[in-house]
Write a protein that holds these residues in place. Sequence first.
Motif, PDB file in Angstrom:
ATOM      1  N   ILE A  76       0.889  -1.262  -0.119  1.00  0.00           N
ATOM      2  CA  ILE A  76       0.076   0.189   0.018  1.00  0.00           C
ATOM      3  C   ILE A  76       0.800   1.252   0.109  1.00  0.00           C
ATOM      4  CG2 ILE A  76      -1.703   1.509   1.587  1.00  0.00           C
ATOM      5  CD1 ILE A  76      -3.013  -1.433   2.290  1.00  0.00           C
ATOM      6  N   LEU A  77       2.004   1.163   0.724  1.00  0.00           N
ATOM      7  CA  LEU A  77       2.785   2.533   0.924  1.00  0.00           C
ATOM      8  C   LEU A  77       3.442   2.633  -0.587  1.00  0.00           C
ATOM      9  CD1 LEU A  77       4.329   4.560   2.551  1.00  0.00           C
ATOM     10  CD2 LEU A  77       6.045   3.081   2.963  1.00  0.00           C
ATOM     11  N   THR A  78       3.874   1.578  -1.064  1.00  0.00           N
ATOM     12  CA  THR A  78       4.692   1.741  -2.617  1.00  0.00           C
ATOM     13  C   THR A  78       3.527   2.261  -3.513  1.00  0.00           C
ATOM     14  OG1 THR A  78       5.907  -0.308  -2.073  1.00  0.00           O
ATOM     15  CG2 THR A  78       5.685   0.425  -4.341  1.00  0.00           C
ATOM     16  N   VAL A  79       2.285   1.829  -3.519  1.00  0.00           N
ATOM     17  CA  VAL A  79       1.405   2.282  -4.582  1.00  0.00           C
ATOM     18  C   VAL A  79       0.978   3.757  -4.057  1.00  0.00           C
ATOM     19  CG1 VAL A  79      -1.132   2.125  -4.931  1.00  0.00           C
ATOM     20  CG2 VAL A  79       0.307   0.012  -4.910  1.00  0.00           C
ATOM     21  N   CYS A  80       0.949   3.999  -2.961  1.00  0.00           N
ATOM     22  CA  CYS A  80       0.580   5.566  -2.614  1.00  0.00           C
ATOM     23  C   CYS A  80       1.963   6.433  -2.990  1.00  0.00           C
ATOM     24  CB  CYS A  80       0.426   5.873  -1.025  1.00  0.00           C
ATOM     25  SG  CYS A  80      -1.086   4.895  -0.209  1.00  0.00           S
ATOM     26  N   ILE A  81       3.036   6.019  -2.751  1.00  0.00           N
ATOM     27  CA  ILE A  81       4.155   6.964  -3.305  1.00  0.00           C
ATOM     28  C   ILE A  81       4.148   7.034  -4.488  1.00  0.00           C
ATOM     29  CG2 ILE A  81       6.757   6.870  -3.425  1.00  0.00           C
ATOM     30  CD1 ILE A  81       6.768   5.778  -0.447  1.00  0.00           C
ATOM     31  N   THR A  82       4.052   6.093  -5.472  1.00  0.00           N
ATOM     32  CA  THR A  82       3.945   5.992  -6.818  1.00  0.00           C
ATOM     33  C   THR A  82       2.843   6.902  -7.366  1.00  0.00           C
ATOM     34  OG1 THR A  82       4.608   3.771  -7.141  1.00  0.00           O
ATOM     35  CG2 THR A  82       3.466   4.611  -9.011  1.00  0.00           C
ATOM     36  N   LEU A  83       1.664   6.877  -6.791  1.00  0.00           N
ATOM     37  CA  LEU A  83       0.601   7.844  -7.198  1.00  0.00           C
ATOM     38  C   LEU A  83       0.948   9.105  -6.791  1.00  0.00           C
ATOM     39  CD1 LEU A  83      -2.472   5.563  -6.283  1.00  0.00           C
ATOM     40  CD2 LEU A  83      -1.827   6.082  -8.479  1.00  0.00           C
ATOM     41  N   LEU A  84       1.576   9.381  -5.697  1.00  0.00           N
ATOM     42  CA  LEU A  84       1.860  10.813  -5.279  1.00  0.00           C
ATOM     43  C   LEU A  84       2.968  11.441  -6.069  1.00  0.00           C
ATOM     44  CD1 LEU A  84       1.946  13.267  -3.398  1.00  0.00           C
ATOM     45  CD2 LEU A  84       3.736  11.809  -2.156  1.00  0.00           C
ATOM     46  N   PHE A  85       3.923  10.526  -6.713  1.00  0.00           N
ATOM     47  CA  PHE A  85       4.894  10.735  -8.018  1.00  0.00           C
ATOM     48  C   PHE A  85       4.209  11.316  -9.081  1.00  0.00           C
ATOM     49  CE2 PHE A  85       8.418   9.548  -4.896  1.00  0.00           C
ATOM     50  CZ  PHE A  85       8.869  10.664  -4.568  1.00  0.00           C
ATOM     51  N   ALA A  86       3.162  10.536  -9.573  1.00  0.00           N
ATOM     52  CA  ALA A  86       2.517  10.653 -10.990  1.00  0.00           C
ATOM     53  C   ALA A  86       1.728  12.014 -10.732  1.00  0.00           C
ATOM     54  CB  ALA A  86       1.721   9.461 -11.286  1.00  0.00           C
ATOM     55  N   ALA A  87       1.245  12.323  -9.775  1.00  0.00           N
ATOM     56  CA  ALA A  87       0.235  13.523  -9.537  1.00  0.00           C
ATOM     57  C   ALA A  87       1.031  14.690  -9.506  1.00  0.00           C
ATOM     58  CB  ALA A  87      -0.699  13.164  -8.452  1.00  0.00           C
ATOM     59  N   CYS A  88       2.249  14.586  -8.933  1.00  0.00           N
ATOM     60  CA  CYS A  88       3.043  15.760  -8.909  1.00  0.00           C
ATOM     61  C   CYS A  88       3.727  16.140 -10.361  1.00  0.00           C
ATOM     62  CB  CYS A  88       4.257  15.642  -7.822  1.00  0.00           C
ATOM     63  SG  CYS A  88       3.269  15.564  -6.177  1.00  0.00           S
ATOM     64  N   GLN A  89       3.603  15.192 -11.225  1.00  0.00           N
ATOM     65  CA  GLN A  89       4.333  15.707 -12.334  1.00  0.00           C
ATOM     66  C   GLN A  89       3.588  17.086 -12.928  1.00  0.00           C
ATOM     67  OE1 GLN A  89       7.153  14.279 -13.818  1.00  0.00           O
ATOM     68  NE2 GLN A  89       7.055  13.178 -11.774  1.00  0.00           N
ATOM     69  N   PRO A  90       4.648  17.900 -13.519  1.00  0.00           N
ATOM     70  CA  PRO A  90       3.922  19.074 -14.101  1.00  0.00           C
ATOM     71  C   PRO A  90       3.146  18.784 -15.478  1.00  0.00           C
ATOM     72  CG  PRO A  90       6.209  18.888 -14.416  1.00  0.00           C
ATOM     73  CD  PRO A  90       6.036  17.879 -13.661  1.00  0.00           C
ATOM     74  N   PHE A  91       2.134  19.633 -15.728  1.00  0.00           N
ATOM     75  CA  PHE A  91       1.277  19.135 -16.788  1.00  0.00           C
ATOM     76  C   PHE A  91       1.542  20.522 -17.902  1.00  0.00           C
ATOM     77  CE2 PHE A  91      -1.082  17.618 -13.296  1.00  0.00           C
ATOM     78  CZ  PHE A  91      -1.151  16.102 -13.647  1.00  0.00           C
ATOM     79  N   VAL A  92       2.813  20.569 -18.249  1.00  0.00           N
ATOM     80  CA  VAL A  92       3.459  21.525 -19.192  1.00  0.00           C
ATOM     81  C   VAL A  92       4.011  21.260 -20.178  1.00  0.00           C
ATOM     82  CG1 VAL A  92       4.948  23.354 -19.270  1.00  0.00           C
ATOM     83  CG2 VAL A  92       4.024  22.991 -16.767  1.00  0.00           C
ATOM     84  N   SER A  93       3.412  21.427 -21.279  1.00  0.00           N
ATOM     85  CA  SER A  93       3.661  20.762 -22.632  1.00  0.00           C
ATOM     86  C   SER A  93       5.123  21.404 -23.246  1.00  0.00           C
ATOM     87  CB  SER A  93       2.449  20.983 -23.834  1.00  0.00           C
ATOM     88  OG  SER A  93       1.520  20.242 -23.442  1.00  0.00           O
ATOM     89  N   LYS A  94       5.808  20.629 -23.795  1.00  0.00           N
ATOM     90  CA  LYS A  94       7.273  21.221 -24.367  1.00  0.00           C
ATOM     91  C   LYS A  94       6.660  21.994 -25.663  1.00  0.00           C
ATOM     92  CE  LYS A  94      11.262  21.448 -24.624  1.00  0.00           C
ATOM     93  NZ  LYS A  94      12.297  22.456 -24.097  1.00  0.00           N
ATOM     94  N   GLY A  95       6.858  23.287 -25.640  1.00  0.00           N
ATOM     95  CA  GLY A  95       6.772  24.124 -26.754  1.00  0.00           C
ATOM     96  C   GLY A  95       7.976  24.548 -27.383  1.00  0.00           C
ATOM     97  N   PRO A  96       7.799  25.469 -27.955  1.00  0.00           N
ATOM     98  CA  PRO A  96       9.269  26.166 -28.516  1.00  0.00           C
ATOM     99  C   PRO A  96      10.119  26.588 -27.549  1.00  0.00           C
ATOM    100  CG  PRO A  96       7.321  27.598 -29.052  1.00  0.00           C
ATOM    101  CD  PRO A  96       6.871  26.519 -28.428  1.00  0.00           C
ATOM    102  N   GLU A  97      11.490  26.659 -27.755  1.00  0.00           N
ATOM    103  CA  GLU A  97      12.089  27.215 -26.781  1.00  0.00           C
ATOM    104  C   GLU A  97      12.816  28.607 -27.267  1.00  0.00           C
ATOM    105  OE1 GLU A  97      16.271  25.835 -24.662  1.00  0.00           O
ATOM    106  OE2 GLU A  97      14.643  24.109 -24.613  1.00  0.00           O
TER     107      GLU A  97
END
Length: 128
Positions: free
Chosen positions: A11-32
């Motif tokens: 359960i701890l492993t699943v929770c930590i995995t979900l936490l890291f997945a939810a913390c990923q930024p929702f930013v698309s790579k556009g032009p630099e």
Amino acid sequence: MKRFLCMFALILTVCITLLFAACQPFVSKGPEAANGVMDFRETDFHSEVYALDGEWELYYGKLYTPQDFQMGLAEGREYIDLPGPWIKKGYPGLGYALSGLLHYLRKWKPYNRIYLYRAPHLCRKKAV
């Protein structure tokens, strides 16, 4: 007891995995950005959030107004990779500067499209 520890670890492993997945930024790579210019004319805007990373203009120790740029009075332009600290350029950690980025956008119909710039890591006063 062994069964409880296995279940707890799972359960701890699943929770930590979900936490890291939810913390990923929702930013698309556009032009630099390069040389203080970011060109969005070829971007299809399938995402609502784009990173404004790249080479921004930096005027350390200067605060110019838009009128200063129009009249050609802005001096001391350098380029800095943002996000990142200006201490890489040899400036002290505390101070002030003006940073800028010119955006090219294609014309949209209807013309009432709203763009929002968010830079949470900067203390700023801006004119867009």
